[in-house]
Design a protein around this motif. Structure first.
Motif, PDB file in Angstrom:
ATOM      1  N   ALA A  76      27.651   7.659 -50.581  1.00 25.63           N
ATOM      2  CA  ALA A  76      28.154   6.759 -49.676  1.00 25.63           C
ATOM      3  C   ALA A  76      28.458   5.688 -50.100  1.00 25.63           C
ATOM      4  N   SER A  77      27.842   5.089 -51.297  1.00 24.25           N
ATOM      5  CA  SER A  77      28.147   3.993 -52.133  1.00 24.25           C
ATOM      6  C   SER A  77      29.391   3.912 -52.783  1.00 24.25           C
ATOM      7  N   LEU A  78      30.194   5.186 -52.994  1.00 30.64           N
ATOM      8  CA  LEU A  78      31.191   5.417 -53.651  1.00 30.64           C
ATOM      9  C   LEU A  78      32.442   5.494 -52.471  1.00 30.64           C
ATOM     10  N   LEU A  79      32.218   5.401 -51.429  1.00 30.64           N
ATOM     11  CA  LEU A  79      33.586   5.500 -50.465  1.00 30.64           C
ATOM     12  C   LEU A  79      33.442   4.233 -49.379  1.00 30.64           C
ATOM     13  N   PRO A  80      34.493   3.739 -49.461  1.00 34.43           N
ATOM     14  CA  PRO A  80      34.725   2.570 -48.504  1.00 34.43           C
ATOM     15  C   PRO A  80      34.320   2.868 -47.103  1.00 34.43           C
ATOM     16  N   PHE A  81      33.708   1.925 -46.406  1.00 36.72           N
ATOM     17  CA  PHE A  81      33.255   1.977 -45.294  1.00 36.72           C
ATOM     18  C   PHE A  81      32.036   2.922 -44.970  1.00 36.72           C
ATOM     19  N   ALA A  82      31.558   3.917 -46.042  1.00 37.98           N
ATOM     20  CA  ALA A  82      30.470   4.700 -45.777  1.00 37.98           C
ATOM     21  C   ALA A  82      29.168   3.965 -45.828  1.00 37.98           C
ATOM     22  N   PHE A  84      28.377   1.342 -44.150  1.00 35.24           N
ATOM     23  CA  PHE A  84      28.345   0.895 -42.918  1.00 35.24           C
ATOM     24  C   PHE A  84      27.686   2.180 -41.924  1.00 35.24           C
ATOM     25  N   TRP A  85      28.152   3.541 -42.236  1.00 37.06           N
ATOM     26  CA  TRP A  85      27.542   4.672 -41.544  1.00 37.06           C
ATOM     27  C   TRP A  85      26.183   4.910 -41.879  1.00 37.06           C
ATOM     28  N   VAL A  86      26.033   4.472 -43.362  1.00 38.76           N
ATOM     29  CA  VAL A  86      24.392   4.535 -43.687  1.00 38.76           C
ATOM     30  C   VAL A  86      23.439   3.506 -42.911  1.00 38.76           C
ATOM     31  N   ASP A  87      23.974   2.394 -42.904  1.00 33.59           N
ATOM     32  CA  ASP A  87      23.086   1.458 -42.129  1.00 33.59           C
ATOM     33  C   ASP A  87      22.766   1.912 -40.721  1.00 33.59           C
ATOM     34  N   LYS A  88      24.044   2.405 -40.027  1.00 28.74           N
ATOM     35  CA  LYS A  88      23.890   2.971 -38.689  1.00 28.74           C
ATOM     36  C   LYS A  88      23.016   4.334 -38.683  1.00 28.74           C
ATOM     37  N   LYS A  89      22.979   5.019 -39.299  1.00 32.12           N
ATOM     38  CA  LYS A  89      22.185   6.263 -39.439  1.00 32.12           C
ATOM     39  C   LYS A  89      20.761   5.818 -39.613  1.00 32.12           C
ATOM     40  N   LEU A  90      20.487   4.772 -40.708  1.00 32.11           N
ATOM     41  CA  LEU A  90      19.224   4.407 -40.845  1.00 32.11           C
ATOM     42  C   LEU A  90      18.558   3.701 -39.647  1.00 32.11           C
ATOM     43  N   LYS A  91      19.361   3.038 -39.037  1.00 28.96           N
ATOM     44  CA  LYS A  91      18.779   1.978 -37.872  1.00 28.96           C
ATOM     45  C   LYS A  91      18.464   3.028 -36.625  1.00 28.96           C
ATOM     46  N   GLU A  92      19.423   4.347 -36.490  1.00 27.07           N
ATOM     47  CA  GLU A  92      19.196   5.146 -35.566  1.00 27.07           C
ATOM     48  C   GLU A  92      17.722   5.856 -35.913  1.00 27.07           C
ATOM     49  N   GLU A  93      17.411   6.211 -36.914  1.00 25.88           N
ATOM     50  CA  GLU A  93      16.195   6.761 -37.396  1.00 25.88           C
ATOM     51  C   GLU A  93      15.025   5.894 -37.221  1.00 25.88           C
ATOM     52  N   ASN A  94      14.998   4.854 -37.068  1.00 24.96           N
ATOM     53  CA  ASN A  94      13.807   4.053 -36.762  1.00 24.96           C
ATOM     54  C   ASN A  94      13.757   3.134 -35.333  1.00 24.96           C
TER      55      ASN A  94
END
Length: 94
Positions: A76-82, A84-94
């Motif tokens: 995800a660090s290699l793709l633009p905007f990805a 932000f998706w990582v942050d959203k998913k990690l926030k949803e998990e907690n």
């Protein structure tokens, strides 16, 4: 502040720096002949990328993430905007 919250902040900052680099600094370099835009934005993005990978490894170990999850977050660090998706998913998990 725990590893995960720091990683999420770094992920957002890395995502912002990547978007700025690709969509603002690169066009300024090639269309407006302003190479310093890439120099400084690129430097900041490089530092944030290293921090992203470092905190990804720390979170992987600390939270016992699977290889697949860690690899996807790394890609995800290699793709633009990805990031932000990582942050959203990690926030949803907690």
């Amino acid at each position: 502040m725990n590893t995960l919250s720091i990683f999420r902040k770094v992920a957002v900052a890395e995502g912002i720096s990547y978007v700025l680099l690709i969509f603002i600094a690169m066009p300024l370099k090639y269309w407006a002949e302003m190479p310093l835009a890439v120099k400084y934005t690129g430097w900041a993005h490089g530092l944030l990328f290293v921090l992203y990978i470092m905190f990804l490894i720390m979170a992987w170990v600390e939270y016992k993430w699977s290889f697949k999850k860690s690899a996807l977050i790394g890609v995800a660090s290699l793709l633009p905007f990805a990031p932000f998706w990582v942050d959203k998913k990690l926030k949803e998990e907690n």
